[in-house]
Design a protein around this motif. Structure first.
Motif, PDB file in Angstrom:
ATOM      1  N   THR A  45       0.754  -1.157  -0.042  1.00 53.97           N
ATOM      2  CA  THR A  45      -0.143  -0.097   0.215  1.00 53.97           C
ATOM      3  C   THR A  45       1.032   1.309   0.351  1.00 53.97           C
ATOM      4  O   THR A  45       1.981   1.060   0.327  1.00 53.97           O
ATOM      5  N   SER A 109      -6.903  11.806   1.240  1.00 52.03           N
ATOM      6  CA  SER A 109      -7.942  11.604   1.930  1.00 52.03           C
ATOM      7  C   SER A 109      -9.110  11.191   1.230  1.00 52.03           C
ATOM      8  O   SER A 109      -9.983  10.410   1.920  1.00 52.03           O
ATOM      9  N   ASP A 112      -8.676   7.600   0.213  1.00 54.08           N
ATOM     10  CA  ASP A 112      -8.764   6.554   1.241  1.00 54.08           C
ATOM     11  C   ASP A 112     -10.128   5.980   1.869  1.00 54.08           C
ATOM     12  O   ASP A 112     -10.441   6.964   2.902  1.00 54.08           O
ATOM     13  N   LYS A 113     -10.853   5.581   1.037  1.00 52.24           N
ATOM     14  CA  LYS A 113     -12.120   5.228   1.169  1.00 52.24           C
ATOM     15  C   LYS A 113     -12.209   4.482   2.689  1.00 52.24           C
ATOM     16  O   LYS A 113     -13.329   4.740   3.415  1.00 52.24           O
ATOM     17  N   ASP A 114     -11.355   3.711   3.116  1.00 55.65           N
ATOM     18  CA  ASP A 114     -11.734   2.920   4.423  1.00 55.65           C
ATOM     19  C   ASP A 114     -10.977   3.558   5.545  1.00 55.65           C
ATOM     20  O   ASP A 114     -10.943   3.136   6.596  1.00 55.65           O
ATOM     21  N   HIS A 115     -10.305   4.737   5.135  1.00 53.54           N
ATOM     22  CA  HIS A 115      -9.758   5.610   6.370  1.00 53.54           C
ATOM     23  C   HIS A 115      -8.673   4.933   7.283  1.00 53.54           C
ATOM     24  O   HIS A 115      -8.586   5.357   8.369  1.00 53.54           O
ATOM     25  N   ASN A 116      -7.967   4.095   6.552  1.00 52.83           N
ATOM     26  CA  ASN A 116      -6.866   3.492   7.201  1.00 52.83           C
ATOM     27  C   ASN A 116      -5.539   3.976   7.202  1.00 52.83           C
ATOM     28  O   ASN A 116      -4.777   3.423   7.681  1.00 52.83           O
ATOM     29  N   LYS A 122      -6.757  -1.267  -5.121  1.00 48.01           N
ATOM     30  CA  LYS A 122      -8.397  -1.028  -5.272  1.00 48.01           C
ATOM     31  C   LYS A 122      -8.628   0.422  -5.281  1.00 48.01           C
ATOM     32  O   LYS A 122      -9.015   0.994  -5.941  1.00 48.01           O
ATOM     33  N   GLU A 123      -8.152   0.756  -4.172  1.00 43.34           N
ATOM     34  CA  GLU A 123      -8.491   2.326  -3.797  1.00 43.34           C
ATOM     35  C   GLU A 123      -7.747   3.274  -4.789  1.00 43.34           C
ATOM     36  O   GLU A 123      -8.480   4.236  -5.296  1.00 43.34           O
ATOM     37  N   ARG A 126      -9.277   2.849  -8.241  1.00 44.67           N
ATOM     38  CA  ARG A 126     -10.759   3.377  -8.067  1.00 44.67           C
ATOM     39  C   ARG A 126     -10.519   4.978  -8.404  1.00 44.67           C
ATOM     40  O   ARG A 126     -11.249   5.731  -9.124  1.00 44.67           O
TER      41      ARG A 126
END
Length: 139
Positions: A45, A109, A112-116, A122-123, A126
């Motif tokens: 990542t 931000s 970073d859809k899952d906010h990790n 995938k992020e 997308r």
């Protein structure tokens, strides 16, 4: 203009682009290759620092005059006029390093859809697929 309309217009323009633009498109790399290139801790990542390093390297390649600022003309086709104006907070027609970093944090931000705190394949894929932000030349 609505985001989807901008995306469709951009797609049409890219498919009818000049040979120079088509060559630039051909230089695009996959999201996997992009992550492999910039993932310094090899966790698969990109964290904000790795993302920023990639973006700063791209900024340096666009800054032909080595001024430390980016003009709107240097970012044409990468970010929209509206985005440029939003991030040019001192309204001098340039993005300095501070304004550029603020833009990067906002883009990160948003992606970073899952906010990790990291962007996985995938992020990133997308985000690149739906974003007007074409900074990284990722396919």
């Amino acid at each position: 203009m609505h985001f989807r309309s901008v995306f469709i217009v951009t797609a049409i323009l890219l498919t009818t682009a000049s040979p120079g633009v088509q060559q630039a498109i051909a230089k695009r790399i996959s999201t996997s290759a992009f992550i492999d290139q910039w993932d310094t801790d090899h966790d698969g990542t990109l964290d904000i620092d790795e993302f920023s390093n990639a973006a700063m390297a791209r900024s340096d390649s666009l800054d032909h005059g080595h001024t430390g600022n980016l003009k709107r003309s240097q970012l044409r086709g990468i970010i929209s006029y509206v985005e440029f104006r939003r991030f040019d907070t001192n309204k001098n027609g340039l993005l300095d390093k501070h304004e550029y970093r603020v833009m990067l944090k906002k883009l990160f931000s948003t992606a970073d859809k899952d906010h990790n705190g990291t962007l996985g394949k995938k992020e990133l894929h997308r985000f690149v697929g739906i974003s007007r932000f074409r900074f990284f030349e990722i396919e």
